[in-house]
Design a protein around this motif. Structure first.
Motif, mmCIF file in Angstrom:
data_model
loop_
_atom_site.group_PDB
_atom_site.id
_atom_site.type_symbol
_atom_site.label_atom_id
_atom_site.label_comp_id
_atom_site.label_asym_id
_atom_site.label_seq_id
_atom_site.Cartn_x
_atom_site.Cartn_y
_atom_site.Cartn_z
ATOM 1 N N GLY A 75 -3.287 16.935 2.084
ATOM 2 C CA GLY A 75 -4.104 15.932 1.432
ATOM 3 C C GLY A 75 -3.530 14.559 1.700
ATOM 4 O O GLY A 75 -2.337 14.423 1.978
ATOM 5 N N VAL A 76 -4.392 13.547 1.653
ATOM 6 C CA VAL A 76 -3.943 12.166 1.835
ATOM 7 C C VAL A 76 -4.460 11.346 0.665
ATOM 8 O O VAL A 76 -5.657 11.383 0.353
ATOM 9 N N VAL A 77 -3.543 10.623 0.027
ATOM 10 C CA VAL A 77 -3.886 9.765 -1.103
ATOM 11 C C VAL A 77 -3.475 8.343 -0.746
ATOM 12 O O VAL A 77 -2.337 8.094 -0.358
ATOM 13 N N VAL A 78 -4.423 7.413 -0.841
ATOM 14 C CA VAL A 78 -4.144 6.005 -0.549
ATOM 15 C C VAL A 78 -4.276 5.225 -1.851
ATOM 16 O O VAL A 78 -5.358 5.178 -2.442
ATOM 17 N N ASP A 79 -3.172 4.644 -2.297
ATOM 18 C CA ASP A 79 -3.139 3.874 -3.547
ATOM 19 C C ASP A 79 -3.802 4.633 -4.702
ATOM 20 O O ASP A 79 -4.621 4.088 -5.446
ATOM 21 N N THR A 95 -0.341 -2.156 9.449
ATOM 22 C CA THR A 95 -0.449 -2.177 7.994
ATOM 23 C C THR A 95 0.926 -2.019 7.357
ATOM 24 O O THR A 95 1.735 -1.227 7.812
ATOM 25 N N ASP A 96 1.157 -2.794 6.304
ATOM 26 C CA ASP A 96 2.402 -2.673 5.548
ATOM 27 C C ASP A 96 2.193 -1.576 4.518
ATOM 28 O O ASP A 96 1.523 -1.790 3.506
ATOM 29 N N ALA A 97 2.711 -0.381 4.817
ATOM 30 C CA ALA A 97 2.471 0.759 3.930
ATOM 31 C C ALA A 97 3.731 1.589 3.768
ATOM 32 O O ALA A 97 4.509 1.745 4.697
ATOM 33 N N GLU A 98 3.886 2.124 2.566
ATOM 34 C CA GLU A 98 4.949 3.071 2.273
ATOM 35 C C GLU A 98 4.327 4.460 2.385
ATOM 36 O O GLU A 98 3.335 4.760 1.712
ATOM 37 N N ILE A 99 4.890 5.302 3.257
ATOM 38 C CA ILE A 99 4.379 6.660 3.433
ATOM 39 C C ILE A 99 5.330 7.613 2.721
ATOM 40 O O ILE A 99 6.521 7.638 3.019
ATOM 41 N N VAL A 100 4.784 8.373 1.774
ATOM 42 C CA VAL A 100 5.592 9.266 0.949
ATOM 43 C C VAL A 100 5.087 10.690 1.113
ATOM 44 O O VAL A 100 3.877 10.939 1.035
ATOM 45 N N GLU A 152 2.269 12.705 10.734
ATOM 46 C CA GLU A 152 2.368 12.078 12.057
ATOM 47 C C GLU A 152 1.147 11.186 12.328
ATOM 48 O O GLU A 152 1.284 10.057 12.791
ATOM 49 N N ILE A 153 -0.046 11.680 12.016
ATOM 50 C CA ILE A 153 -1.286 10.921 12.234
ATOM 51 C C ILE A 153 -1.322 9.673 11.363
ATOM 52 O O ILE A 153 -1.689 8.590 11.821
ATOM 53 N N VAL A 154 -0.941 9.812 10.094
ATOM 54 C CA VAL A 154 -0.916 8.656 9.192
ATOM 55 C C VAL A 154 0.070 7.611 9.713
ATOM 56 O O VAL A 154 -0.239 6.418 9.745
ATOM 57 N N GLY A 155 1.236 8.053 10.145
ATOM 58 C CA GLY A 155 2.230 7.127 10.702
ATOM 59 C C GLY A 155 1.713 6.400 11.913
ATOM 60 O O GLY A 155 1.936 5.195 12.086
ATOM 61 N N MET A 213 0.840 -1.174 0.000
ATOM 62 C CA MET A 213 0.000 0.000 0.000
ATOM 63 C C MET A 213 0.887 1.240 0.000
ATOM 64 O O MET A 213 1.897 1.285 0.687
ATOM 65 N N LYS A 214 0.486 2.228 -0.779
ATOM 66 C CA LYS A 214 1.235 3.482 -0.848
ATOM 67 C C LYS A 214 0.338 4.611 -0.359
ATOM 68 O O LYS A 214 -0.762 4.802 -0.867
ATOM 69 N N ILE A 215 0.821 5.337 0.644
ATOM 70 C CA ILE A 215 0.090 6.471 1.196
ATOM 71 C C ILE A 215 0.909 7.724 0.926
ATOM 72 O O ILE A 215 2.079 7.791 1.321
ATOM 73 N N GLU A 216 0.297 8.681 0.238
ATOM 74 C CA GLU A 216 0.989 9.924 -0.074
ATOM 75 C C GLU A 216 0.399 11.059 0.759
ATOM 76 O O GLU A 216 -0.814 11.209 0.840
ATOM 77 N N ILE A 217 1.278 11.824 1.391
ATOM 78 C CA ILE A 217 0.882 13.010 2.131
ATOM 79 C C ILE A 217 1.181 14.195 1.222
ATOM 80 O O ILE A 217 2.336 14.434 0.878
ATOM 81 N N LEU A 218 0.146 14.913 0.824
ATOM 82 C CA LEU A 218 0.313 16.035 -0.087
ATOM 83 C C LEU A 218 0.399 17.334 0.711
ATOM 84 O O LEU A 218 -0.480 17.619 1.525
ATOM 85 N N GLY A 219 1.470 18.094 0.492
ATOM 86 C CA GLY A 219 1.588 19.369 1.184
ATOM 87 C C GLY A 219 2.980 19.942 1.105
ATOM 88 O O GLY A 219 3.950 19.242 0.840
ATOM 89 N N SER A 220 3.050 21.232 1.364
ATOM 90 C CA SER A 220 4.300 21.964 1.216
ATOM 91 C C SER A 220 5.248 21.831 2.401
ATOM 92 O O SER A 220 6.386 22.250 2.330
ATOM 93 N N GLY A 221 4.786 21.288 3.489
ATOM 94 C CA GLY A 221 5.632 21.183 4.676
ATOM 95 C C GLY A 221 5.150 22.071 5.809
ATOM 96 O O GLY A 221 5.864 22.311 6.769
#
Length: 76
Positions: free
Chosen positions: A52-56, A29-34, A18-21, A1-9
């Protein structure tokens, strides 16, 4: 599973990561957080407000910090 955190920082983007982690750790869950900071990539998802949060490849939330429980529902 790939989870993307969208944002400028910004602070909200960091809190979202932090919440997603935390949700991934609590569910085991076996997930890659990017972290995605490239505005062209963020806009390609149709996200105008961060964080924003994008899951797969599926946008789950934009413009708000999610709750741990929300993230758990998205990844389980």
């Amino acid at each position: 599973m790939k989870i993307e955190i969208l944002g400028s920082g910004c602070a909200k983007c960091k809190k979202t990561k932090e919440i997603v982690g935390q949700a991934v750790a609590e569910t085991g869950t076996d997930a890659e957080i990017v972290k995605v900071e490239d505005m062209d990539t963020i806009l390609s998802y149709g996200v105008m407000l961060t964080p924003g949060v994008v899951v797969d490849g599926d946008v789950k939330i934009a413009g708000k910090v999610p709750t741990v429980d929300s993230v758990k529902k998205w990844i389980s």
